[in-house]
Design a protein around this motif. Structure first.
Motif, PDB file in Angstrom:
ATOM      1  N   ILE A   1     -91.968 -43.023  52.248  1.00  0.00           N
ATOM      2  CA  ILE A   1     -92.164 -44.052  51.329  1.00  0.00           C
ATOM      3  C   ILE A   1     -91.462 -43.917  49.864  1.00  0.00           C
ATOM      4  CG2 ILE A   1     -94.316 -44.933  49.988  1.00  0.00           C
ATOM      5  CD1 ILE A   1     -96.214 -43.732  52.366  1.00  0.00           C
ATOM      6  N   ALA A   2     -91.215 -42.883  49.264  1.00  0.00           N
ATOM      7  CA  ALA A   2     -90.535 -42.717  48.267  1.00  0.00           C
ATOM      8  C   ALA A   2     -89.037 -43.148  48.444  1.00  0.00           C
ATOM      9  CB  ALA A   2     -90.481 -41.256  47.762  1.00  0.00           C
TER      10      ALA A   2
ATOM     11  N   GLN B   1     -87.855 -45.516  49.238  1.00  0.00           N
ATOM     12  CA  GLN B   1     -87.604 -46.953  48.986  1.00  0.00           C
ATOM     13  C   GLN B   1     -87.292 -47.121  47.451  1.00  0.00           C
ATOM     14  OE1 GLN B   1     -89.795 -49.837  51.959  1.00  0.00           O
ATOM     15  NE2 GLN B   1     -91.347 -48.248  51.246  1.00  0.00           N
ATOM     16  N   THR B   2     -87.451 -46.015  46.502  1.00  0.00           N
ATOM     17  CA  THR B   2     -87.665 -46.188  45.257  1.00  0.00           C
ATOM     18  C   THR B   2     -86.263 -45.726  44.640  1.00  0.00           C
ATOM     19  OG1 THR B   2     -88.429 -44.098  44.818  1.00  0.00           O
ATOM     20  CG2 THR B   2     -89.971 -45.849  45.135  1.00  0.00           C
TER      21      THR B   2
ATOM     22  N   GLU C   1     -83.419 -46.742  44.975  1.00  0.00           N
ATOM     23  CA  GLU C   1     -82.266 -47.766  44.794  1.00  0.00           C
ATOM     24  C   GLU C   1     -82.033 -47.958  43.153  1.00  0.00           C
ATOM     25  OE1 GLU C   1     -82.515 -52.724  44.834  1.00  0.00           O
ATOM     26  OE2 GLU C   1     -84.318 -51.462  45.642  1.00  0.00           O
ATOM     27  N   ILE C   2     -83.076 -47.530  42.553  1.00  0.00           N
ATOM     28  CA  ILE C   2     -82.853 -47.480  40.828  1.00  0.00           C
ATOM     29  C   ILE C   2     -81.458 -46.431  40.480  1.00  0.00           C
ATOM     30  CG2 ILE C   2     -85.065 -48.523  40.255  1.00  0.00           C
ATOM     31  CD1 ILE C   2     -85.934 -45.713  39.665  1.00  0.00           C
ATOM     32  N   HIS C   3     -81.422 -45.569  41.550  1.00  0.00           N
ATOM     33  CA  HIS C   3     -80.617 -44.689  41.083  1.00  0.00           C
ATOM     34  C   HIS C   3     -79.258 -44.877  41.686  1.00  0.00           C
ATOM     35  CE1 HIS C   3     -83.492 -42.516  38.776  1.00  0.00           C
ATOM     36  NE2 HIS C   3     -84.300 -42.337  39.950  1.00  0.00           N
ATOM     37  N   LEU C   4     -79.230 -45.854  42.605  1.00  0.00           N
ATOM     38  CA  LEU C   4     -77.861 -45.999  43.600  1.00  0.00           C
ATOM     39  C   LEU C   4     -76.790 -47.163  42.776  1.00  0.00           C
ATOM     40  CD1 LEU C   4     -79.419 -46.548  46.927  1.00  0.00           C
ATOM     41  CD2 LEU C   4     -78.345 -44.400  45.943  1.00  0.00           C
TER      42      LEU C   4
ATOM     43  N   ASN D   1     -78.980 -49.900  49.027  1.00  0.00           N
ATOM     44  CA  ASN D   1     -80.391 -49.901  49.180  1.00  0.00           C
ATOM     45  C   ASN D   1     -80.394 -48.854  50.496  1.00  0.00           C
ATOM     46  OD1 ASN D   1     -83.153 -50.116  48.700  1.00  0.00           O
ATOM     47  ND2 ASN D   1     -83.054 -52.515  48.699  1.00  0.00           N
TER      48      ASN D   1
ATOM     49  N   LEU E   1     -98.122 -50.588  54.548  1.00  0.00           N
ATOM     50  CA  LEU E   1     -98.309 -51.450  53.686  1.00  0.00           C
ATOM     51  C   LEU E   1     -96.963 -51.568  52.691  1.00  0.00           C
ATOM     52  CD1 LEU E   1    -100.262 -52.890  51.557  1.00  0.00           C
ATOM     53  CD2 LEU E   1    -100.587 -50.592  50.459  1.00  0.00           C
ATOM     54  N   THR E   2     -96.215 -50.832  52.682  1.00  0.00           N
ATOM     55  CA  THR E   2     -94.770 -50.882  51.980  1.00  0.00           C
ATOM     56  C   THR E   2     -93.683 -51.189  52.942  1.00  0.00           C
ATOM     57  OG1 THR E   2     -94.529 -48.198  52.346  1.00  0.00           O
ATOM     58  CG2 THR E   2     -95.371 -49.144  50.328  1.00  0.00           C
ATOM     59  N   ASP E   3     -94.094 -51.816  54.092  1.00  0.00           N
ATOM     60  CA  ASP E   3     -92.994 -52.369  54.973  1.00  0.00           C
ATOM     61  C   ASP E   3     -92.334 -51.534  55.695  1.00  0.00           C
ATOM     62  OD1 ASP E   3     -94.280 -54.825  54.331  1.00  0.00           O
ATOM     63  OD2 ASP E   3     -92.798 -55.287  52.681  1.00  0.00           O
TER      64      ASP E   3
ATOM     65  N   PRO F   1     -94.956 -42.601  44.304  1.00  0.00           N
ATOM     66  CA  PRO F   1     -94.010 -43.691  44.216  1.00  0.00           C
ATOM     67  C   PRO F   1     -94.602 -45.070  44.588  1.00  0.00           C
ATOM     68  CG  PRO F   1     -93.831 -42.831  46.458  1.00  0.00           C
ATOM     69  CD  PRO F   1     -94.784 -41.949  45.705  1.00  0.00           C
TER      70      PRO F   1
ATOM     71  N   LEU G   1     -94.229 -48.353  42.000  1.00  0.00           N
ATOM     72  CA  LEU G   1     -93.008 -48.689  41.911  1.00  0.00           C
ATOM     73  C   LEU G   1     -92.742 -49.643  43.564  1.00  0.00           C
ATOM     74  CD1 LEU G   1     -89.923 -49.702  41.127  1.00  0.00           C
ATOM     75  CD2 LEU G   1     -89.411 -47.178  41.713  1.00  0.00           C
ATOM     76  N   VAL G   2     -93.062 -48.935  44.522  1.00  0.00           N
ATOM     77  CA  VAL G   2     -92.789 -49.358  45.854  1.00  0.00           C
ATOM     78  C   VAL G   2     -93.500 -50.714  46.060  1.00  0.00           C
ATOM     79  CG1 VAL G   2     -92.875 -48.949  48.222  1.00  0.00           C
ATOM     80  CG2 VAL G   2     -92.234 -47.131  46.801  1.00  0.00           C
TER      81      VAL G   2
ATOM     82  N   LYS H   1     -92.036 -53.370  43.943  1.00  0.00           N
ATOM     83  CA  LYS H   1     -90.546 -53.788  44.546  1.00  0.00           C
ATOM     84  C   LYS H   1     -91.056 -54.899  45.579  1.00  0.00           C
ATOM     85  CE  LYS H   1     -86.830 -52.012  47.084  1.00  0.00           C
ATOM     86  NZ  LYS H   1     -86.335 -50.973  47.538  1.00  0.00           N
ATOM     87  N   LYS H   2     -91.947 -54.419  46.617  1.00  0.00           N
ATOM     88  CA  LYS H   2     -92.226 -55.156  47.754  1.00  0.00           C
ATOM     89  C   LYS H   2     -92.891 -56.581  47.521  1.00  0.00           C
ATOM     90  CE  LYS H   2     -90.861 -52.353  50.754  1.00  0.00           C
ATOM     91  NZ  LYS H   2     -89.635 -52.923  51.660  1.00  0.00           N
TER      92      LYS H   2
ATOM     93  N   LYS I   1     -82.374 -53.119  36.268  1.00  0.00           N
ATOM     94  CA  LYS I   1     -81.337 -53.043  37.368  1.00  0.00           C
ATOM     95  C   LYS I   1     -81.130 -54.405  38.209  1.00  0.00           C
ATOM     96  CE  LYS I   1     -79.069 -49.599  40.464  1.00  0.00           C
ATOM     97  NZ  LYS I   1     -78.771 -50.503  41.760  1.00  0.00           N
TER      98      LYS I   1
END
Lengths: 136, 84
Positions: free
Chosen positions: A28-29, A31-32, A34-37, A42, A80-82, B21, B24-25, B28-29, B60
């Motif tokens: 799950i984490a 997916q977050t 991205e803010i550091h890439l 992604n 839930l987070t796809d 997380p 944020l997740v 974002k979704k 970003k």
């Protein structure tokens, strides 16, 4: 956009250790990050339960005795987070489980995604197309 | 961009009680599914998410961002304008 697919493979029993919970949290984490890439990079996580790991997907888990939240709630949060959630069909059959006994959706949380029971060959294909494999 | 707090949000996302997380997740979704030029209001009580990761994500992406801490309620209201 450069998508880096990461497969999280769970083959351990739930509650015996922290493996399953760590897999779900990391998945799950992921997916977050991205803010550091770099721009337009992604991560696409895939979560697969194989072997004894499919037992993580059983419905109506009661973890109160352990004083922890259930893996069921974490799997529902993954939906839930796809996140694509795959359950190995061969192992479902081997363990004598039916689809009714497994967490196939998280409609109660408002999730659009559903779990998929798929042959191991499909899970293998996801693994082969991944940049990183993580075993839990 | 103007004062986003003065605009009527298109959608409100409540992630109160959720820890990193998830804020944020889920933000974002939600944004991924919203149309361009819409405004999302997020209710969040996770400090790291409200003050660090969600603002970073909005920056970003090039989205408009504004926030206010509602001291008496102990949570933040985050306003994110999806500009593209």
């Amino acid at each position: 956009m450069a998508i880096k697919k990461i497969s999280f493979i769970v083959d351990k029993l739930p509650y015996k250790g922290e493996s399953s919970r760590l897999a779900l949290t990391h998945c799950i984490a992921s997916q977050t990050v991205e803010i550091h890439l770099e721009d337009d990079e992604n991560v696409e996580p895939v979560l697969a339960f194989v072997g004894d790991g499919v037992l993580n997907c059983l419905k109506n888990q009661d973890a109160a005795a352990y004083g922890v939240s259930t893996l069921e709630s974490h799997i529902k949060n993954a939906l839930l987070t796809d996140i694509k959630v795959l359950i190995c069909e061969e192992d479902v059959k081997r363990l004598g489980l039916s689809e009714d006994a497994l967490i196939m959706d998280a409609e109660d949380l408002g999730a659009d995604m559903t779990s998929q029971i798929v042959p191991f060959s499909e899970i293998m294909a996801e693994m082969e197309s991944s940049v990183h494999l993580m075993y839990f | 961009m103007g004062d986003l707090r003065a605009d009527e949000p298109t959608e409100v996302l409540d992630v109160l009680g959720r820890v990193c997380p998830y804020p944020l997740v889920l933000t974002k979704k939600k944004l991924e599914k919203m149309e361009k030029d819409t405004l999302l209001k997020v209710l969040c009580d996770a400090p790291a998410s409200a003050e660090d990761s969600i603002p970073k994500y909005a920056e970003k992406q090039g989205f408009g961002f504004d926030s206010v801490k509602v001291e008496d309620k102990g949570h933040w209201e985050l306003y994110i304008k999806k500009t593209k």
